[in-house]
Design a protein around this motif. Structure first.
Motif, mmCIF file in Angstrom:
data_model
loop_
_atom_site.group_PDB
_atom_site.id
_atom_site.type_symbol
_atom_site.label_atom_id
_atom_site.label_comp_id
_atom_site.label_asym_id
_atom_site.label_seq_id
_atom_site.Cartn_x
_atom_site.Cartn_y
_atom_site.Cartn_z
ATOM 1 N N ILE A 174 -20.781 17.838 21.556
ATOM 2 C CA ILE A 174 -21.459 16.691 20.953
ATOM 3 C C ILE A 174 -20.886 15.379 21.475
ATOM 4 O O ILE A 174 -21.622 14.483 21.898
ATOM 5 C CB ILE A 174 -21.387 16.755 19.414
ATOM 6 C CG1 ILE A 174 -22.290 17.862 18.900
ATOM 7 C CG2 ILE A 174 -21.769 15.416 18.787
ATOM 8 C CD1 ILE A 174 -22.142 18.151 17.416
ATOM 9 N N VAL A 175 -19.564 15.259 21.441
ATOM 10 C CA VAL A 175 -18.943 14.000 21.883
ATOM 11 C C VAL A 175 -19.211 13.753 23.365
ATOM 12 O O VAL A 175 -19.547 12.637 23.762
ATOM 13 C CB VAL A 175 -17.428 13.996 21.578
ATOM 14 C CG1 VAL A 175 -16.742 12.815 22.236
ATOM 15 C CG2 VAL A 175 -17.196 13.968 20.080
ATOM 16 N N MET A 176 -19.080 14.776 24.174
ATOM 17 C CA MET A 176 -19.261 14.594 25.618
ATOM 18 C C MET A 176 -20.742 14.452 25.995
ATOM 19 O O MET A 176 -21.061 13.731 26.938
ATOM 20 C CB MET A 176 -18.644 15.771 26.380
ATOM 21 C CG MET A 176 -17.151 15.910 26.199
ATOM 22 S SD MET A 176 -16.201 14.562 26.883
ATOM 23 C CE MET A 176 -16.368 14.899 28.604
ATOM 24 N N GLY A 177 -21.606 15.136 25.261
ATOM 25 C CA GLY A 177 -23.008 15.133 25.645
ATOM 26 C C GLY A 177 -23.854 14.044 25.026
ATOM 27 O O GLY A 177 -24.814 13.591 25.629
ATOM 28 N N THR A 237 -22.683 11.015 23.598
ATOM 29 C CA THR A 237 -22.134 9.658 23.537
ATOM 30 C C THR A 237 -21.934 9.121 24.940
ATOM 31 O O THR A 237 -21.894 9.862 25.911
ATOM 32 C CB THR A 237 -20.795 9.627 22.780
ATOM 33 O OG1 THR A 237 -19.836 10.382 23.510
ATOM 34 C CG2 THR A 237 -20.936 10.173 21.376
ATOM 35 N N GLU A 238 -21.780 7.833 25.015
ATOM 36 C CA GLU A 238 -21.550 7.147 26.292
ATOM 37 C C GLU A 238 -20.080 6.770 26.454
ATOM 38 O O GLU A 238 -19.749 5.796 27.100
ATOM 39 C CB GLU A 238 -22.413 5.874 26.345
ATOM 40 C CG GLU A 238 -23.891 6.124 26.247
ATOM 41 C CD GLU A 238 -24.462 6.677 27.544
ATOM 42 O OE1 GLU A 238 -23.953 6.307 28.620
ATOM 43 O OE2 GLU A 238 -25.397 7.484 27.458
ATOM 44 N N LEU A 239 -19.202 7.551 25.854
ATOM 45 C CA LEU A 239 -17.785 7.231 25.872
ATOM 46 C C LEU A 239 -17.127 7.650 27.173
ATOM 47 O O LEU A 239 -17.656 8.490 27.912
ATOM 48 C CB LEU A 239 -17.088 7.916 24.692
ATOM 49 C CG LEU A 239 -17.619 7.550 23.302
ATOM 50 C CD1 LEU A 239 -16.926 8.374 22.249
ATOM 51 C CD2 LEU A 239 -17.428 6.072 23.034
ATOM 52 N N GLU A 240 -15.958 7.093 27.412
ATOM 53 C CA GLU A 240 -15.155 7.439 28.585
ATOM 54 C C GLU A 240 -14.606 8.849 28.409
ATOM 55 O O GLU A 240 -13.784 9.092 27.526
ATOM 56 C CB GLU A 240 -14.013 6.433 28.742
ATOM 57 C CG GLU A 240 -13.047 6.745 29.845
ATOM 58 C CD GLU A 240 -13.684 6.779 31.214
ATOM 59 O OE1 GLU A 240 -13.303 7.651 32.005
ATOM 60 O OE2 GLU A 240 -14.574 5.940 31.481
ATOM 61 N N PRO A 241 -15.031 9.810 29.240
ATOM 62 C CA PRO A 241 -14.635 11.202 29.012
ATOM 63 C C PRO A 241 -13.141 11.478 29.234
ATOM 64 O O PRO A 241 -12.556 12.279 28.502
ATOM 65 C CB PRO A 241 -15.493 11.996 29.994
ATOM 66 C CG PRO A 241 -15.948 11.026 31.009
ATOM 67 C CD PRO A 241 -15.954 9.684 30.350
ATOM 68 N N ILE A 242 -12.530 10.825 30.187
ATOM 69 C CA ILE A 242 -11.120 11.105 30.487
ATOM 70 C C ILE A 242 -10.234 10.718 29.310
ATOM 71 O O ILE A 242 -9.353 11.487 28.901
ATOM 72 C CB ILE A 242 -10.659 10.374 31.773
ATOM 73 C CG1 ILE A 242 -11.476 10.839 32.973
ATOM 74 C CG2 ILE A 242 -9.176 10.575 32.011
ATOM 75 C CD1 ILE A 242 -11.355 12.309 33.295
ATOM 76 N N ALA A 243 -10.462 9.552 28.733
ATOM 77 C CA ALA A 243 -9.658 9.119 27.588
ATOM 78 C C ALA A 243 -9.837 10.072 26.412
ATOM 79 O O ALA A 243 -8.865 10.430 25.737
ATOM 80 C CB ALA A 243 -10.038 7.696 27.181
ATOM 81 N N PHE A 244 -11.065 10.508 26.167
ATOM 82 C CA PHE A 244 -11.318 11.452 25.081
ATOM 83 C C PHE A 244 -10.610 12.786 25.338
ATOM 84 O O PHE A 244 -9.954 13.329 24.452
ATOM 85 C CB PHE A 244 -12.820 11.679 24.902
ATOM 86 C CG PHE A 244 -13.138 12.822 23.983
ATOM 87 C CD1 PHE A 244 -12.956 12.690 22.615
ATOM 88 C CD2 PHE A 244 -13.593 14.032 24.482
ATOM 89 C CE1 PHE A 244 -13.230 13.758 21.758
ATOM 90 C CE2 PHE A 244 -13.870 15.094 23.643
ATOM 91 C CZ PHE A 244 -13.685 14.958 22.275
ATOM 92 N N ILE A 245 -10.747 13.315 26.546
ATOM 93 C CA ILE A 245 -10.159 14.621 26.870
ATOM 94 C C ILE A 245 -8.638 14.583 26.776
ATOM 95 O O ILE A 245 -8.017 15.489 26.215
ATOM 96 C CB ILE A 245 -10.618 15.082 28.268
ATOM 97 C CG1 ILE A 245 -12.108 15.416 28.231
ATOM 98 C CG2 ILE A 245 -9.815 16.289 28.745
ATOM 99 C CD1 ILE A 245 -12.723 15.601 29.599
#
Length: 118
Positions: free
Chosen positions: A80-83, A85-93
């Motif tokens: 859900i978060v990765m798919g 949202t338009e967030l920065e994936p590296i920071a989230f991961i």
């Protein structure tokens, strides 16, 4: 209960530090990376303590159920978060991985101390 408050406080403090000094543009990503691991850790620590107090034999089946529930929940949450949202994936991961591992270690330490009591 003290440990839940301490863990929650530590997570919030590290999130503020990370969002302020480490990655100032990624506060939302860092928070979302912290949120699910924290909720899971608090929930399982509470469940494990209560189950152990009632009947220590309930603990192992509960740990297995919690493991499977976490696997499904993590997969759905990350998708859900990765798919969506338009967030920065590296920071989230990075945030998710660090909180997930550190909170699981905390759960293991709490479980070990719980089992030493008896």
């Amino acid at each position: 209960m003290k440990s839940v408050v301490a863990i929650s406080g530590a997570c919030l403090v590290t999130w503020v530090i990370g969002a302020t000094f480490v990655s100032p543009g990624a506060g939302v990503e860092l928070f979302l990376g912290m949120a699910l691991p924290l909720v899971m850790a608090v929930g399982t620590m509470t469940l494990f303590s209560r189950a152990f107090a009632r009947d220590p034999r309930q603990l192992t089946p509960l740990i297995v159920k919690a493991f499977w529930a976490k696997m499904v929940l993590v997969g759905v949450y990350v998708a859900i978060v990765m798919g969506l949202t338009e967030l920065e994936p590296i920071a989230f991961i990075v945030s998710f991985t660090l909180y997930f591992v550190s909170l699981h270690l905390t759960e293991a330490i709490q479980l070990r101390s719980l089992l030493r009591v008896r």
